[in-house]
Scaffold this motif. Sequence first.
Motif, PDB file in Angstrom:
ATOM      1  N   THR A 195     -10.190 -39.266  29.679  1.00  0.00           N
ATOM      2  CA  THR A 195     -10.404 -40.386  30.592  1.00  0.00           C
ATOM      3  C   THR A 195      -9.225 -40.586  31.534  1.00  0.00           C
ATOM      4  O   THR A 195      -9.369 -41.227  32.573  1.00  0.00           O
ATOM      5  CB  THR A 195     -10.661 -41.690  29.808  1.00  0.00           C
ATOM      6  N   GLU A 196      -8.067 -40.047  31.194  1.00  0.00           N
ATOM      7  CA  GLU A 196      -6.884 -40.223  32.039  1.00  0.00           C
ATOM      8  C   GLU A 196      -6.714 -39.104  33.066  1.00  0.00           C
ATOM      9  O   GLU A 196      -5.979 -39.261  34.037  1.00  0.00           O
ATOM     10  CB  GLU A 196      -5.620 -40.284  31.166  1.00  0.00           C
ATOM     11  N   SER A 197      -7.378 -37.973  32.871  1.00  0.00           N
ATOM     12  CA  SER A 197      -7.148 -36.817  33.735  1.00  0.00           C
ATOM     13  C   SER A 197      -7.905 -36.920  35.055  1.00  0.00           C
ATOM     14  O   SER A 197      -9.048 -37.373  35.105  1.00  0.00           O
ATOM     15  CB  SER A 197      -7.562 -35.533  33.015  1.00  0.00           C
ATOM     16  N   ASP A 198      -7.264 -36.450  36.141  1.00  0.00           N
ATOM     17  CA  ASP A 198      -7.907 -36.411  37.456  1.00  0.00           C
ATOM     18  C   ASP A 198      -8.832 -35.211  37.600  1.00  0.00           C
ATOM     19  O   ASP A 198      -9.698 -35.198  38.468  1.00  0.00           O
ATOM     20  CB  ASP A 198      -6.848 -36.358  38.567  1.00  0.00           C
ATOM     21  N   ILE A 199      -8.618 -34.188  36.772  1.00  0.00           N
ATOM     22  CA  ILE A 199      -9.434 -32.973  36.845  1.00  0.00           C
ATOM     23  C   ILE A 199      -9.902 -32.609  35.439  1.00  0.00           C
ATOM     24  O   ILE A 199      -9.090 -32.484  34.525  1.00  0.00           O
ATOM     25  CB  ILE A 199      -8.636 -31.800  37.449  1.00  0.00           C
ATOM     26  N   VAL A 200     -11.204 -32.466  35.272  1.00  0.00           N
ATOM     27  CA  VAL A 200     -11.773 -32.093  33.976  1.00  0.00           C
ATOM     28  C   VAL A 200     -12.671 -30.874  34.156  1.00  0.00           C
ATOM     29  O   VAL A 200     -13.508 -30.830  35.062  1.00  0.00           O
ATOM     30  CB  VAL A 200     -12.584 -33.250  33.353  1.00  0.00           C
ATOM     31  N   ILE A 201     -12.457 -29.879  33.306  1.00  0.00           N
ATOM     32  CA  ILE A 201     -13.318 -28.694  33.273  1.00  0.00           C
ATOM     33  C   ILE A 201     -14.282 -28.856  32.109  1.00  0.00           C
ATOM     34  O   ILE A 201     -13.880 -28.881  30.948  1.00  0.00           O
ATOM     35  CB  ILE A 201     -12.497 -27.396  33.087  1.00  0.00           C
ATOM     36  N   GLY A 202     -15.552 -29.008  32.411  1.00  0.00           N
ATOM     37  CA  GLY A 202     -16.554 -29.195  31.368  1.00  0.00           C
ATOM     38  C   GLY A 202     -17.178 -27.877  30.957  1.00  0.00           C
ATOM     39  O   GLY A 202     -17.435 -27.010  31.800  1.00  0.00           O
ATOM     40  N   VAL A 203     -17.438 -27.727  29.672  1.00  0.00           N
ATOM     41  CA  VAL A 203     -17.987 -26.481  29.133  1.00  0.00           C
ATOM     42  C   VAL A 203     -19.265 -26.780  28.353  1.00  0.00           C
ATOM     43  O   VAL A 203     -19.299 -27.708  27.530  1.00  0.00           O
ATOM     44  CB  VAL A 203     -16.966 -25.782  28.204  1.00  0.00           C
ATOM     45  N   GLY A 204     -20.311 -25.984  28.612  1.00  0.00           N
ATOM     46  CA  GLY A 204     -21.580 -26.147  27.909  1.00  0.00           C
ATOM     47  C   GLY A 204     -21.989 -24.897  27.154  1.00  0.00           C
ATOM     48  O   GLY A 204     -21.191 -23.974  26.961  1.00  0.00           O
ATOM     49  N   ARG A 205     -23.248 -24.851  26.751  1.00  0.00           N
ATOM     50  CA  ARG A 205     -23.758 -23.732  25.946  1.00  0.00           C
ATOM     51  C   ARG A 205     -23.595 -22.380  26.646  1.00  0.00           C
ATOM     52  O   ARG A 205     -23.523 -21.347  25.990  1.00  0.00           O
ATOM     53  CB  ARG A 205     -25.239 -23.949  25.643  1.00  0.00           C
ATOM     54  N   GLY A 206     -23.559 -22.402  27.973  1.00  0.00           N
ATOM     55  CA  GLY A 206     -23.435 -21.164  28.717  1.00  0.00           C
ATOM     56  C   GLY A 206     -22.145 -20.407  28.459  1.00  0.00           C
ATOM     57  O   GLY A 206     -22.010 -19.244  28.862  1.00  0.00           O
ATOM     58  N   ILE A 207     -21.205 -21.022  27.752  1.00  0.00           N
ATOM     59  CA  ILE A 207     -19.945 -20.344  27.430  1.00  0.00           C
ATOM     60  C   ILE A 207     -20.152 -19.320  26.309  1.00  0.00           C
ATOM     61  O   ILE A 207     -19.296 -18.470  26.063  1.00  0.00           O
ATOM     62  CB  ILE A 207     -18.848 -21.373  27.055  1.00  0.00           C
TER      63      ILE A 207
ATOM     64  N   TYR B 207     -14.749 -32.872  38.689  1.00  0.00           N
ATOM     65  CA  TYR B 207     -15.322 -32.376  37.441  1.00  0.00           C
ATOM     66  C   TYR B 207     -15.978 -31.043  37.738  1.00  0.00           C
ATOM     67  O   TYR B 207     -16.832 -30.937  38.635  1.00  0.00           O
ATOM     68  CB  TYR B 207     -16.349 -33.360  36.881  1.00  0.00           C
ATOM     69  N   ILE B 208     -15.583 -29.994  37.017  1.00  0.00           N
ATOM     70  CA  ILE B 208     -16.172 -28.675  37.185  1.00  0.00           C
ATOM     71  C   ILE B 208     -16.952 -28.329  35.927  1.00  0.00           C
ATOM     72  O   ILE B 208     -16.383 -28.233  34.836  1.00  0.00           O
ATOM     73  CB  ILE B 208     -15.094 -27.609  37.446  1.00  0.00           C
ATOM     74  N   ALA B 209     -18.264 -28.171  36.057  1.00  0.00           N
ATOM     75  CA  ALA B 209     -19.150 -27.920  34.920  1.00  0.00           C
ATOM     76  C   ALA B 209     -19.430 -26.435  34.811  1.00  0.00           C
ATOM     77  O   ALA B 209     -20.034 -25.841  35.714  1.00  0.00           O
ATOM     78  CB  ALA B 209     -20.453 -28.695  35.097  1.00  0.00           C
ATOM     79  N   LEU B 210     -19.020 -25.831  33.702  1.00  0.00           N
ATOM     80  CA  LEU B 210     -19.219 -24.405  33.470  1.00  0.00           C
ATOM     81  C   LEU B 210     -20.311 -24.201  32.423  1.00  0.00           C
ATOM     82  O   LEU B 210     -20.150 -24.588  31.263  1.00  0.00           O
ATOM     83  CB  LEU B 210     -17.924 -23.748  32.975  1.00  0.00           C
ATOM     84  N   GLY B 211     -21.431 -23.621  32.826  1.00  0.00           N
ATOM     85  CA  GLY B 211     -22.496 -23.330  31.869  1.00  0.00           C
ATOM     86  C   GLY B 211     -23.106 -24.564  31.248  1.00  0.00           C
ATOM     87  O   GLY B 211     -23.566 -24.522  30.111  1.00  0.00           O
ATOM     88  N   ILE B 212     -23.124 -25.660  31.987  1.00  0.00           N
ATOM     89  CA  ILE B 212     -23.706 -26.920  31.506  1.00  0.00           C
ATOM     90  C   ILE B 212     -25.046 -27.119  32.200  1.00  0.00           C
ATOM     91  O   ILE B 212     -25.121 -27.106  33.436  1.00  0.00           O
ATOM     92  CB  ILE B 212     -22.766 -28.105  31.779  1.00  0.00           C
ATOM     93  N   SER B 213     -26.101 -27.305  31.425  1.00  0.00           N
ATOM     94  CA  SER B 213     -27.439 -27.427  32.015  1.00  0.00           C
ATOM     95  C   SER B 213     -27.606 -28.732  32.773  1.00  0.00           C
ATOM     96  O   SER B 213     -28.251 -28.767  33.818  1.00  0.00           O
ATOM     97  CB  SER B 213     -28.506 -27.310  30.921  1.00  0.00           C
ATOM     98  N   GLY B 214     -27.053 -29.818  32.222  1.00  0.00           N
ATOM     99  CA  GLY B 214     -27.146 -31.100  32.918  1.00  0.00           C
ATOM    100  C   GLY B 214     -28.117 -32.078  32.305  1.00  0.00           C
ATOM    101  O   GLY B 214     -28.849 -32.776  33.010  1.00  0.00           O
ATOM    102  N   ALA B 215     -28.146 -32.157  30.959  1.00  0.00           N
ATOM    103  CA  ALA B 215     -28.953 -33.194  30.299  1.00  0.00           C
ATOM    104  C   ALA B 215     -28.450 -34.562  30.731  1.00  0.00           C
ATOM    105  O   ALA B 215     -27.262 -34.747  30.996  1.00  0.00           O
ATOM    106  CB  ALA B 215     -28.841 -33.058  28.784  1.00  0.00           C
ATOM    107  N   VAL B 216     -29.349 -35.533  30.786  1.00  0.00           N
ATOM    108  CA  VAL B 216     -28.973 -36.837  31.318  1.00  0.00           C
ATOM    109  C   VAL B 216     -27.883 -37.496  30.487  1.00  0.00           C
ATOM    110  O   VAL B 216     -27.018 -38.181  31.026  1.00  0.00           O
ATOM    111  CB  VAL B 216     -30.199 -37.762  31.421  1.00  0.00           C
TER     112      VAL B 216
END
Length: 598
Positions: free
Chosen positions: A479-491, A541-550
């Motif tokens: 919650t404090e970071s200005d940049i977050v790399i998100g990782v999903g099942r695609g990893i 926010y950079i989403a890597l291999g994340i499908s995007g469930a609500v």
Amino acid sequence: MVRIIVSIKQVPDADDLRVDPVTNTLVREGVPAVINPPDLHAIEEAVRLKERYGGEVIVITMGPPQAEISLREAIAMGADETYLITDRAMAGADTWATSYTVFKAIKKIGDADLYIFGRRAVDGETEQVGPQTAKWLGIPIVGYVSKVERVDKENNTLSVIRSTEFDEETVEVPLPATITVNEDINTPRQPDILSIIKSRSAKIHKLTKDDIGAEPNKIGLAGSPTKVIKVHPPPKTRNPELYKEKDPKGAAEWLTEKIKISLSQTQEKIEYKKPEPVAKVNGELWVYVDHINEEPNETSWEIMSEARRIADLLSTTLSAVIIGADNLVEDAFEYGADKVYLVKSNVKRYDNDIYTRALSIVAKKYKPEAIFFPGTKSSRELASTSAIEINTGLIADCTSFDVDSKGILYATRPDFGGKEMSTIICPNHRPVMMTVRSGVFKPIHNHKKGEIVEEKLDDEFSRYKILDYRRKEKRNVLTESDIVIGVGRGIKSPENIKIAEELADVLGGVVGVSKPLADMGWYPKDRQVGQTGNTIRPKLYIALGISGAVQHLVGISGARKIIAINIDPEAPIFNNCDYGVIGDLFEVVPELIKRLGK
């Protein structure tokens, strides 16, 4: 010897839920029901306490006849007796009507020393039925228990450790008592084959509404203060710009420019523009200001901004309700309140007995139209018990609001892990009560002064004895970071998360993961992003291999810019990002790291 009653729920198996492409609604037919996963921890804890102290474990559930399957699973885990409360008249119940039904069933079965509930139901994330059942029973509720330290039948007391986002306390309460348990309290056992075979022939007791003496106007859909009026697919939240060429180097170059643009843009100052009113209501809108040792829970100020808008749409006053923290009055005016109800109390830290009493007294006296609560743990518990005391409906985990020309307030919330959205009203009870998801709204600053109404709480009796208290000082890097790399099942595997860590390092950010990865133990649970994890507001926010469930999109909705990389062109994330690359992350990200490193 301890008599324990565990209340469980059946939920649709979320992995089998799918959306009909024509109607855009969830297909529930043929979807199996399973024990609500957090309730497995409740059963396990009850069985462990029986093994430790002796006694019996009774498991109850309200549901259709096929719910027998879940009760047999509970028997296989070690439950001694089970009850199925089943009646067509109970269908469609909200948490108010459900907790009333569970309460009536308990009185029929016979009282226990201890009542255990899972912390939440994964289909709705309300966290209400346990506290509300305790309120019907008139006994203490200790929510969010991470450890049961002692059940002392000789002195008739229970000692547990209660853990919230902000603090941890060792609490002693008199028996009988109710607890809701966190998922980290234990690991549910896998029944052996003999236990499973035995459970198949075990007797399941069945109870109808007449058996438990339930009043018809308090059960099922008819007895529910809240009503679902619309179910719809999640909305598209952004207008994406997509790179579709099969060229990893070109994609990386394009992304590098988009990242530079995203990080160079300054945050727009939020200017509140008062909307034109659409209706007029008599009661005020209230926001409960949560605090931890007189330090404000920032979610209170976030939801104050949306409550300000709704109050203006309804031509009414926005008021803050503060219990025990006199120092927060000026802040409440700063964040948009016209008026502050200050309940003077010597108790400066949340206590369910005292705070439920205080809030209920002022609500019954001043009769607000609606009360908004932060969707954090103690506030959820307080809202749940207060709804029973005040006799009104409670809508949980809301993410958006609207009103109509008749002054009806519409609250919308994600369901089934974010696969669909439900819009809910509370047509006949006042005040309408709602918990609001953290991180969804942004605070506004309204430099003003207003009226202060002071009330003194004379009765500060409490059944809660705090044996030890610790404020959690752990920083939340997500919650404090200005940049977050998100990782999903695609990893694909936990070892591959290192590619996200490398990208985070070169950008000066941190890694977060989707719920499935956290559940599988691929990354620490405190790095989960989404409705049931952390709600974040980074610059990028950079989403890597994340499908995007609500449920994930709810957690990132506050991000200033969202970039997505996914090989599936149909992934929902591409409807909810600013920039997207349709491509293989294992080809694109290494090229991106090279360019960013330069």
